[in-house]
Write a protein that holds these residues in place. Structure first.
Motif, PDB file in Angstrom:
ATOM      1  N   CYS A 124      52.156  -0.132 -20.257  1.00  0.00           N
ATOM      2  CA  CYS A 124      52.290   1.220 -21.206  1.00  0.00           C
ATOM      3  C   CYS A 124      54.042   1.536 -20.900  1.00  0.00           C
ATOM      4  CB  CYS A 124      51.631   2.560 -20.527  1.00  0.00           C
ATOM      5  SG  CYS A 124      49.872   2.534 -20.558  1.00  0.00           S
ATOM      6  N   ARG A 126      56.370  -1.051 -20.749  1.00  0.00           N
ATOM      7  CA  ARG A 126      57.178  -1.953 -21.120  1.00  0.00           C
ATOM      8  C   ARG A 126      58.250  -1.857 -22.385  1.00  0.00           C
ATOM      9  NH1 ARG A 126      53.575  -7.115 -22.116  1.00  0.00           N
ATOM     10  NH2 ARG A 126      52.998  -7.046 -19.877  1.00  0.00           N
ATOM     11  N   HIS A 127      57.823  -1.271 -23.684  1.00  0.00           N
ATOM     12  CA  HIS A 127      58.628  -0.842 -24.333  1.00  0.00           C
ATOM     13  C   HIS A 127      59.933   0.073 -23.767  1.00  0.00           C
ATOM     14  CE1 HIS A 127      60.564   0.474 -28.292  1.00  0.00           C
ATOM     15  NE2 HIS A 127      60.624   1.478 -27.697  1.00  0.00           N
ATOM     16  N   ASN A 412      49.467   7.536 -27.831  1.00  0.00           N
ATOM     17  CA  ASN A 412      49.991   6.323 -28.285  1.00  0.00           C
ATOM     18  C   ASN A 412      50.505   5.333 -27.291  1.00  0.00           C
ATOM     19  OD1 ASN A 412      49.457   6.845 -30.976  1.00  0.00           O
ATOM     20  ND2 ASN A 412      51.274   7.585 -31.398  1.00  0.00           N
ATOM     21  N   GLU A 416      48.985   1.103 -25.354  1.00  0.00           N
ATOM     22  CA  GLU A 416      49.260  -0.438 -25.089  1.00  0.00           C
ATOM     23  C   GLU A 416      48.769  -0.848 -24.036  1.00  0.00           C
ATOM     24  OE1 GLU A 416      51.716  -1.779 -27.285  1.00  0.00           O
ATOM     25  OE2 GLU A 416      51.229  -0.185 -28.326  1.00  0.00           O
ATOM     26  N   HIS A 417      47.751  -0.296 -23.363  1.00  0.00           N
ATOM     27  CA  HIS A 417      47.207  -0.894 -21.972  1.00  0.00           C
ATOM     28  C   HIS A 417      46.312  -1.735 -22.445  1.00  0.00           C
ATOM     29  CE1 HIS A 417      45.840  -1.226 -17.656  1.00  0.00           C
ATOM     30  NE2 HIS A 417      46.877  -0.620 -17.368  1.00  0.00           N
ATOM     31  N   LYS A 421      42.721  -0.830 -24.650  1.00  0.00           N
ATOM     32  CA  LYS A 421      42.927  -1.736 -25.782  1.00  0.00           C
ATOM     33  C   LYS A 421      41.232  -2.410 -25.918  1.00  0.00           C
ATOM     34  CE  LYS A 421      47.366  -3.490 -26.995  1.00  0.00           C
ATOM     35  NZ  LYS A 421      48.200  -4.554 -26.648  1.00  0.00           N
TER      36      LYS A 421
END
Length: 442
Positions: A124, A126-127, A412, A416-417, A421
């Motif tokens: 979560c 990473r971005h 949101n 991402e995890h 997902k």
């Protein structure tokens, strides 16, 4: 980087007035003795002279933070500069709140670590990690009187590498100090540490007596450094044979050790509470967590047997460890100026192993009560395992998403995890299957 903790508002006093947790040497200092090597430090300082950024890269337990801080401090002193240590989450916040030029002081050497997560990479984040590295690199390229030392774990760097290259960020060889290789100095120091471990043991038939550098260096089951392996073996010599088994390795051996402690010694029955909360405050018992494990406040009243596993830090140093988004306790943010001391595991790897042991015994309770930082960093669904994570089955994933994340599932970032997902994909498949079945029935 550090760490799960017990908060002590008042130090417990023994009958003679001494603290139950006497001040012991900081683990960073202990490891620092091992790596206070002119070879590493000189190389880092030399590399930093001709550029504004240096990447210090190594496995968990190979003294990335200690080496990076030493280089930062020595370079600053030699060049009449100030220096600061940062967690990347703090820097990320500053970039959000300030213009880029004001995030770092002028004429300052900055050491930044904590990239990706406290214990393991959180997908979560990473971005945010990539975006912050990009901005730091831009600062290093445009402002001459700022220097940056980036401490990053080998496996996290490897996970980010492709995306970093897409951002035109390359950790070049002449900008990197690699700590995973075994130098002559490192071999000699490790042999001395093994000898110290052996000399401290009075048991004639102990497994430590036949321990040698080749055995320790041959352990590659988990991404941890040889210094840390020796330190872990020294905690309880009965673990040494299990550590050396290639099919077991350090993570499983240490996790098994915590499992046995929970089964054999009643004093360790509170470990899940310790793991879940992230810190223990003697004056703020958390029944909503303890009740889930049938733990009473009385069980937390005595913990001398864990002294060798822990150390003390100031609570204000706890604040930057936690994710700004998923901190398990919002009150942590209010403790920034509090100087009372907390008791923490001596190394992040010990927390990881304790988490594994507790998850194996209480999977649903851990998913329901444990701090989200740890779950998002250390739990994966089937097919997503890495060297430090533990696998949750389909029932556990469904339980976590529907019971724990019911108020956060629309976030949101959480999407991402892999846990979320997979759960979303599973739900869609079920809905589709139900739709097809309804048509058939009609």
């Amino acid at each position: 980087m550090v760490i799960i903790c017990i908060v002590l508002k008042r130090r417990r006093q023994t009958p003679n007035g001494a603290s139950r947790f006497p001040r012991t040497e900081d683990d960073d200092c202990e490891l620092g003795k091992l790596i206070e090597n002119p070879e590493y430090v000189r190389n880092g300082i030399h590399q930093l002279k001709s550029r504004n950024i240096l990447y210090v890269i190594g496995q968990l337990g190979n003294s990335v933070s200690t080496s990076g801080k030493k280089i930062t401090e020595e370079y600053a002193k030699n060049h009449i500069m100030s220096y600061e240590y940062h967690n990347y989450l703090d820097i990320s916040r500053r970039f959000s709140n300030l213009c880029s030029e004001k995030v770092f002081k002028l004429n300052c050497v900055n050491f930044i670590d904590g990239w990706g997560g406290l214990w393991n990479e959180n997908p979560c984040e990473r971005h945010d990690t990539l975006n912050t590295i990009k901005k730091v690199v831009e600062q290093s390229q445009t402002i001459e009187n700022k220097k940056f030392v980036i401490g990053i774990r080998t496996e996290i760097k490897d996970n980010l590498n492709c995306k970093l290259k897409a951002l035109v960020i390359h950790m070049k060889e002449n900008e990197s100090l690699l700590l995973d290789s075994i130098s002559t100095y490192k071999r000699q120091t490790l042999m001395e540490e093994i000898k110290l471990l052996q000399n401290s043991c009075s048991e004639r038939d102990c497994g430590c007596k036949s321990l040698n550098l080749e055995q320790v260096s041959g352990i590659h089951q988990e991404p941890i450094g040889t210094y840390l392996v020796v330190k872990l073996m020294g905690l309880d010599h009965t673990m040494i044979p299990e550590f050396l088994l290639r099919e077991v390795g350090p993570l499983k051996a240490m996790s098994n050790h915590f499992e046995r402690l929970m089964e054999r010694e009643n004093i360790w029955s509170w470990l899940p509470y310790f793991v879940c909360l992230g810190y223990y405050d003697e004056e703020e018992f958390r029944p909503e967590i303890a009740d889930g494990f049938y733990i009473s406040n009385a069980m937390l009243s005595s913990y001398e047997s864990i002294e060798k596993y822990v150390k003390r830090i100031q609570i204000q140093n706890l604040v930057p460890m936690w994710s700004t988004t998923f901190c398990c306790d919002p009150d942590v943010e209010n403790k920034e100026k509090n100087e009372r001391e907390v008791c923490v595991f001596r190394h992040n790897f010990l927390y990881i192993c304790a988490f594994h042991a507790c998850f194996k015994k209480y999977p649903k309770q851990i998913l329901l009560f444990c701090n989200l930082d740890a779950i998002l960093q250390l739990v994966r669904p089937k097919g997503y395992l890495d060297q430090l994570t533990i696998e949750a089955d389909d029932i556990e994933v469904n339980f976590f998403c529907e019971e724990r994340l019911k108020n956060l599932a629309k976030d949101n970032v959480l999407l991402e995890h892999p846990l979320i997902k997979d759960w979303k994909i599973g739900k869609k498949k079920k809905i589709k299957a139900l739709g097809q079945y309804s048509k058939m029935v009609r």
